[in-house]
Structures are given as C-alpha cells and as structure tokens.
Design an enzyme around this catalytic site. Structure first.
Site, short mmCIF file in Angstrom:
data_model
loop_
_atom_site.label_atom_id
_atom_site.label_comp_id
_atom_site.label_asym_id
_atom_site.label_seq_id
_atom_site.Cartn_x
_atom_site.Cartn_y
_atom_site.Cartn_z
N CYS A 155 24.76 -17.42 -0.82
CA CYS A 155 23.63 -17.14 0.06
C CYS A 155 22.58 -18.20 -0.18
O CYS A 155 22.59 -18.88 -1.21
CB CYS A 155 23.03 -15.78 -0.25
SG CYS A 155 24.24 -14.46 -0.22
N ARG A 182 25.02 -22.44 3.43
CA ARG A 182 25.40 -21.63 2.27
C ARG A 182 25.90 -20.25 2.66
O ARG A 182 26.47 -19.53 1.83
CB ARG A 182 24.19 -21.46 1.33
CG ARG A 182 23.67 -22.75 0.78
CD ARG A 182 22.48 -22.48 -0.11
NE ARG A 182 22.88 -21.78 -1.31
CZ ARG A 182 23.24 -22.37 -2.43
NH1 ARG A 182 23.26 -23.68 -2.51
NH2 ARG A 182 23.57 -21.67 -3.49
N TRP A 189 25.86 -14.67 2.85
CA TRP A 189 27.33 -14.76 2.88
C TRP A 189 27.79 -13.48 2.17
O TRP A 189 27.65 -13.34 0.97
CB TRP A 189 27.79 -16.00 2.13
CG TRP A 189 29.27 -16.24 2.20
CD1 TRP A 189 29.94 -16.90 3.19
CD2 TRP A 189 30.25 -15.85 1.24
NE1 TRP A 189 31.28 -16.94 2.89
CE2 TRP A 189 31.50 -16.29 1.71
CE3 TRP A 189 30.19 -15.16 0.02
CZ2 TRP A 189 32.70 -16.08 1.01
CZ3 TRP A 189 31.37 -14.93 -0.67
CH2 TRP A 189 32.61 -15.40 -0.18
N ASN A 211 20.78 -14.01 -4.41
CA ASN A 211 22.05 -14.75 -4.28
C ASN A 211 22.82 -14.52 -5.57
O ASN A 211 22.28 -14.77 -6.66
CB ASN A 211 21.74 -16.25 -4.09
CG ASN A 211 22.98 -17.11 -4.20
OD1 ASN A 211 24.08 -16.67 -3.90
ND2 ASN A 211 22.80 -18.34 -4.63
N GLY A 212 24.06 -14.06 -5.45
CA GLY A 212 24.85 -13.81 -6.65
C GLY A 212 25.55 -12.47 -6.54
O GLY A 212 25.63 -11.90 -5.44
N GLU A 243 44.84 -32.27 0.67
CA GLU A 243 43.47 -32.31 1.19
C GLU A 243 43.48 -32.29 2.72
O GLU A 243 42.66 -31.59 3.33
CB GLU A 243 42.76 -33.56 0.63
CG GLU A 243 41.36 -33.81 1.14
CD GLU A 243 40.37 -32.69 0.87
OE1 GLU A 243 40.69 -31.72 0.16
OE2 GLU A 243 39.26 -32.76 1.43
N LYS A 277 41.67 -29.39 4.95
CA LYS A 277 40.64 -29.68 5.97
C LYS A 277 40.99 -28.99 7.29
O LYS A 277 40.14 -28.40 7.94
CB LYS A 277 40.51 -31.18 6.22
CG LYS A 277 39.84 -32.03 5.17
CD LYS A 277 38.35 -31.82 5.00
CE LYS A 277 38.09 -30.70 4.05
NZ LYS A 277 37.91 -30.96 2.67
N GLU A 326 40.59 -25.12 7.10
CA GLU A 326 39.20 -24.67 6.99
C GLU A 326 38.47 -24.62 8.32
O GLU A 326 37.74 -23.68 8.58
CB GLU A 326 38.41 -25.64 6.12
CG GLU A 326 38.62 -25.52 4.66
CD GLU A 326 37.76 -26.53 3.94
OE1 GLU A 326 36.86 -26.10 3.23
OE2 GLU A 326 37.98 -27.74 4.11
N HIS A 350 63.36 -28.65 -0.68
CA HIS A 350 63.56 -27.47 -1.52
C HIS A 350 62.98 -26.21 -0.88
O HIS A 350 62.76 -25.21 -1.57
CB HIS A 350 62.94 -27.69 -2.90
CG HIS A 350 63.55 -28.86 -3.62
ND1 HIS A 350 64.81 -28.80 -4.15
CD2 HIS A 350 63.09 -30.11 -3.84
CE1 HIS A 350 65.10 -29.98 -4.70
NE2 HIS A 350 64.07 -30.79 -4.51
N LYS A 363 29.33 -23.09 1.70
CA LYS A 363 29.43 -24.40 1.08
C LYS A 363 29.54 -24.33 -0.45
O LYS A 363 30.29 -25.06 -1.06
CB LYS A 363 28.20 -25.21 1.48
CG LYS A 363 28.17 -26.62 0.94
CD LYS A 363 29.15 -27.49 1.66
CE LYS A 363 29.26 -28.88 1.11
NZ LYS A 363 30.55 -29.49 1.42
C1 F6R Z 1 36.70 -27.78 0.95
C2 F6R Z 1 35.57 -27.34 0.16
C3 F6R Z 1 35.82 -26.44 -0.99
C4 F6R Z 1 35.11 -27.01 -2.23
C5 F6R Z 1 35.24 -26.04 -3.40
C6 F6R Z 1 34.61 -26.61 -4.66
O1 F6R Z 1 36.30 -28.56 2.02
O2 F6R Z 1 34.45 -27.69 0.42
O3 F6R Z 1 37.18 -26.28 -1.22
O4 F6R Z 1 35.68 -28.24 -2.52
O5 F6R Z 1 34.61 -24.84 -3.08
O6 F6R Z 1 33.26 -26.86 -4.48
P1 F6R Z 1 32.46 -27.80 -5.45
O7 F6R Z 1 33.03 -29.16 -5.32
O8 F6R Z 1 31.06 -27.73 -4.96
O9 F6R Z 1 32.63 -27.27 -6.83
#
Ligand code: F6R
Length: 611
Positions: free
Chosen positions: A2, A27, A73, A99-100, A484, A488, A491, A507, A606
């Site tokens: 949040c 966030r 969130w 937040n938490g 990766e 992407k 997501e 496999h 995020k």
């Molecule tokens: C993917 C993404 C998440 C973060 C993960 C770790 O696009 O953003 O998978 O990579 O939540 O976040 P950080 O790097 O902030 O620890």
C-alpha cells in the site's frame, strides 16, 4: 504494497495528499482514501483508483493543513469502500493509515470486541487504531504514549500514520518492516512510503528505522523507539529529479522505462567504468574484497525479476570468477533452514529494496554471520540499509509495475562485480578483462539501436495478441532471459507463458506445441547457438510458430523462423542486457493490443512489503 502519505504544515493538505497518492498508486490501486482535520475528522474513501476517490469528493469543503492518505493493495478483506483506509477509532476521533500486515490482529480484535469495540471493516489495520484508543483510555496517556504502548503489542509489519481530532498540530508515524520516509520542509513535513510524493517539495528526508516512532508536533519532529529511547533524526539529501517520476511524453511508465535503458545503464556505469584507463571500480566491493576473495560460494537471494537477474549472475560469476554460486528464492530460503556459513557472501538483489521476503532472508543470513552485499535500486531502502555493503544500480525510480530498467541495471552491476572479482582472482586474463570493459561500454548504444526499430516487434505483438499461451526458450545466458520474457508477458497481458531452458523442452513442455503455440526462442550467436538451432527444428517439426531473437545478420534462423527480431552482437556474458529488450517490448505491445492496463496490472503491486 500500500502507499501512505501524510502532510502537516501551512499549506492546503488535500492537493498535496491527492498528488502524493497518484505518485504512489503503483504500490496498490484497489481503493484509496484520505482523512483531513479541520476541527472534526473528515474521512473520505472509495473502492477503485485515486481518480475515483477524487470524483466522489469534489465539491466538499476540503480546507485543512493536516491530513493523511492511502492507496490500498488488499491483504485482509476484499477491496471495497469500507475496507479502504483511513480507519477510525470507535469515538471517531482518531484515524490511521497502514501498510503491512498485523499478524496477531485476530487475537487483538477478539480482546477488543470483548471490551466493547465494534469493527466496521475486515482489515487488520482497523484493529490497531482501536487498540490505540483503548490503551489511551485505560492509561489516560497522550496519543504518542498510547501509540508506543500499542506497538509493543502488535506483531507483524507496519508503516502507520495517525492523526487525532483532539490535536490538529500533531501527526504520528511509525514503522517496522514497511518503509516510511519523512520529508522535512520549512515548517512543514511530508510523510510517504517512498520519496516520490516528497521530492517536489523538499530534498531533505529522514528515513524511519524499524521500531521508530516519529512525532511531528507544533512544527517539530522528534523520534523515539518503541522502547521509549529518544533518537536523533538524520536528515539525508535526496538526489532524485522530479522528471524521473513523470511520464515524460510516453504513454506509460513501462514504455518510458524501457526507453530509458540506454541512459539508466550509462548512469549505472558512470564513474565506475572507464575502459580507456582500464578502470572498473565499485566502492562497496573494494571495501569487502577480502570477503569476496575468501569465500568459496556466493548466495544470491531475490524474488521475481530480481531473481532472474540473480540467475544471470550465476552464469557470470561461475564463468568469469570461477566461484560457485547458489541462487535462491528469498521466500524459500528463509523457511528452509539453509546451511549458511560465516564465510558466505550473500547478495540480495532488489529493485525496491523493500521486498519483505528478501529482507527476512537477509536477517537470517546475517544472524548466521554471513556478509551481506546488497544490489538495490532505491537509495536508502531497507535492504540497502540492512546490507554490510553494496552497489546501487542507479536506474532512477521505476514506477511501472513490470520491472524493466531495474533488470538491466542489476545485470550491469552484477557483470561489473564478476569482472572485478575475476581479475582479482586471476580467473580472467588482463586482455580479456580489457576487451570486456570496452564491450560493456558499448551496451547503451546497442540497446538504443534495438529501441529505434520496434516496428517488427509491434507486428509480432499484433499477430499474437489473441494467443492463449506462449513458450519462451533460451540456453546459457539466455535461459534467465527466457524466464524474464515469460514473466513480463504474464504480468501485464495475462497470457499464460512459460520460460524454459530450450533443451529441457523435450522433457515435457514439447507436448504443448501445436500450430497455435507461439514459441519465442532467444537464439543469439553464442556458445549454445548450434544447439538451439536443433531445438528450433524440434518446434518447427511440431508446427509451433517460431519467433526468434537473433544476432544481426543471422540468415540461418531467419530462414527457419516465422518471425525474427535482430539485436546487435555482443560478448556472450552481456547478451541478456540486449536480448531482454525485445521481450520487454513484445510484452508491452501485446498488453496494449489486448487493452490491458500496463502500468497497473491486476492483482500486482510494485513493492511487495508483505510475505
Ligand atoms: C516483475 C516484478 C517483480 C519484482 C519482485 C521483486 O516485473 O516487478 O517480480 O521483481 O517483486 O521486487 P524487488 O526487486 O523490488 O525486490
């Protein structure tokens, strides 16, 4: 997860808080709310985006010079108007944003219910404000003291901000495990989950530490611990630019951040890499060089995209510095009773520097005596501060929920570290080292070149926008890139995608391949090139649609694949920095064609500050 914002000073609080919430919306964005004080406490909250909240409160009298705001969130309780923050005490005099996660909220709630408290929401956060109210009443103490005593009873993570209609000159904030920054202006203070809502007003900030309570009263900030020990606020100067948190003419933050990569990598290399002088230097690493030289293994801990960067590090460090590497999901590591030795160097990687699982894994490794070397983007973040030493990636604020420039920044720092260690250990010859320094220096221009020709990627995105599944395959340095690329796409476009090492396909995943399956091969001319050609043939034989990321001028794969995207040639060890770029663009354009909200994908936030 949040976002929280607070203001106390001489200006109108409402516009500052609303703007701050918009800056923090990355966030969490399932509901938003604000509380303002003007004699009475006025709480306004709404399910949906900050703009939905704004829409419902236009026309109200919003005059106030003190207020708090929240963008949520959801963890406890579905996103709706009632569960949105702020939450009020029973008498309606106190308001909290949080937040938490309060882990013992259920038992606290039960006790408070027995004492007559009635709860409106299903949230854990509401329990905290009732607890403060109860303790304040029972002890007949100040709000500040009631907050302090309450926090001694609370188990879990929190960044909170509280105001009371009994005192419009006071704002109280506290943190444990969730970030909180206080901007110090001229007779005014700004509170936020990160610095982005603050920088347009002041560069002076105080980062709250765990178990600290900040009391802002009559224009003065004082800090104390939950144990009642006074603390001295240390004012840091922020170096962030306002432009870095705005879209700068791009339609989305994600696209802006993808396009920023030539610059963000240049910023990451600045002052560290001077190939002509044969110079590569990372201050934090040089201070801890003995630890790096005397360990026989490096343990990387991270989550999500940062974990993919850690996988690239496995190839880099083993290849260049001949040290064995373990790559761990922070969330698994922390609960696995891992073997950690005092000689281990543990390297957490995190864009936000606030990921709860990574922080907990650091605590565990630290408690066993390991050295922690953090690779973070956000300066002053919890992970950066919990590390013994580290290197920032200097990518600038990453606002788009899908991580892009942080990944390439992380890989750049990790590559520099591997080169430095390889040279020191003698596993990398001077001439190869020199060659790699010059090559690393060319990466920003090579990324620029890929970005300048996004048309083929757009066309591929348009063609496959309705696909139900995607497979991403790569080998060697391109295997983490395959993971990766798949992440992407998942997501932001909600298409199911799997990343695999190309040779593993036979496999199991090969069973998925038919004429409807787009298969993205990252098939650059590197050590595994010949092998991956065979893998492409295997897919073609089963009528899969091959999209290949290839090195420029590659005619062979061009003749084999339905679609190719060319990237410039580079050394094997830097390929992920280039090969990931078309995959970022592909996911972006597929999401755009599907009409998805790229910067705020569903269910995501995020910064994952909860377990
Ligand atoms: C993917 C993404 C998440 C973060 C993960 C770790 O696009 O953003 O998978 O990579 O939540 O976040 P950080 O790097 O902030 O620890």
């Amino acid at each position: 997860m949040c976002g929280i914002v607070g203001y106390i000073g001489k200006r109108e609080a409402y516009p500052i808080i609303i703007k701050g919430l918009k800056r923090l919306e990355y966030r969490g964005y399932d509901s938003a709310g604000i509380a303002l004080l003007n004699g009475d406490l006025k709480i306004m909250k709404k399910k949906g985006k900050v703009s939905d909240l704004e829409g419902t409160i236009s026309g109200e009298n919003l005059h106030s010079t003190i207020g708090i705001g929240h963008t949520r969130w959801a963890t406890h309780g579905e996103p709706n108007d009632v569960n949105a923050h702020p939450h009020a005490s029973s008498d309606g005099k106190l308001a909290i944003i949080h937040n938490g996660i309060i882990e013992n909220y259920q038992s606290l709630k039960t006790e408070l219910e027995i004492k007559g408290h009635k709860f409106k929401s299903e949230t854990d956060s509401e329990v905290v404000i009732h607890l403060i109210e109860e303790i304040k009443k029972n002890n007949n103490c100040s709000l500040e003291e009631a907050v302090r005593l309450s926090l001694q009873e609370v188990v879990g993570a929190y960044a909170i901000c509280i105001l009371s209609s009994d005192d419009d000159k006071q704002l109280i904030a506290a943190r444990k495990g969730s970030p909180l920054v206080i901007g110090v202006g001229d007779g005014e203070f700004f509170i936020a989950s990160d610095a982005t809502p603050i920088i347009e007003y002041t560069n002076n900030v105080v980062y709250l530490d765990d178990y600290e309570i900040a009391v802002i009263k009559n224009g003065k900030l004082t800090l104390k611990s939950v144990e009642d020990v006074p603390k001295t606020p240390f004012v840091h100067t922020l170096e962030m630019e306002l432009e870095s948190i705005e879209k700068g003419g791009f339609e989305h933050f994600m696209l802006k951040e993808i396009h920023e990569q030539p610059k963000s990598i240049r910023d990451c290399l600045r002052g560290r890499l001077l190939p002509k002088d044969n110079h590569l230097f990372l201050n934090g690493m040089s201070q801890y060089m003995n630890k790096f030289l005397n360990t026989d293994r490096l343990i990387f801990i991270a989550c999500g995209t940062s974990w993919h960067a850690a996988l690239v590090a496995e190839y880099l460090f083993e290849d260049i510095a001949r040290v064995s590497v373990e790559v761990e999901y922070a969330s698994e590591f922390r609960y696995r009773n891992p073997v950690i030795r005092e000689t281990d160097v543990v390297i957490p990687i995190s864009q936000s520097g606030e990921t709860a699982d990574t922080l907990a894994a650091i605590d565990l490794a630290k408690s066993k005596g390991a050295t922690i070397f953090g690779v973070c983007n956000v300066v002053g973040s919890s992970i950066a501060r919990a590390s013994h030493a580290g290197a920032y990636i200097h990518a600038g604020p990453e606002i788009g929920v899908a991580s892009t420039k942080a990944f390439t920044g992380q890989v750049t720092v990790l590559a520099m570290m591997a080169l430095i260690l390889g040279l020191k250990k003698g596993t990398l010859s001077e001439s190869r080292y020199r060659e790699l320094l010059f090559e690393l220096d060319t990466i920003p221009e090579k990324i620029q070149k890929i970005l300048e020709d996004a048309e083929p990627i757009k066309r591929i995105a348009e063609t496959f926008q309705f696909a139900k599944n995607f497979l991403y395959l790569g080998r060697g340095y391109n295997f983490p890139v395959a993971l990766e690329g798949a992440l992407k796409l998942k997501e932001i476009s909600y298409i199911h995608a799997e990343g695999y090492p190309a040779a593993e396909m036979k496999h199991g995943p090969i069973a998925l391949i038919d004429e409807d399956m787009p298969v993205v091969f990252i098939a650059t001319k590197d050590a595994t090139y010949e092998k991956i050609i065979s893998n492409i043939q295997e897919v073609k034989a089963r009528k899969g649609k091959v999209i290949a990321i290839v090195t420029e001028g590659d005619k062979d794969i061009h003749n084999m694949a339905e679609y190719t995207v060319e990237i410039p040639k580079t050394d094997d060890c830097f390929i992920p920095l280039l090969s990931v770029i078309p995959l970022q663009l592909l996911s972006y354009y597929v999401a755009i064609y599907r009409g998805c909200n790229v910067d705020q994908p569903r269910n995501l936030a995020k910064s994952v500050t909860v377990e």
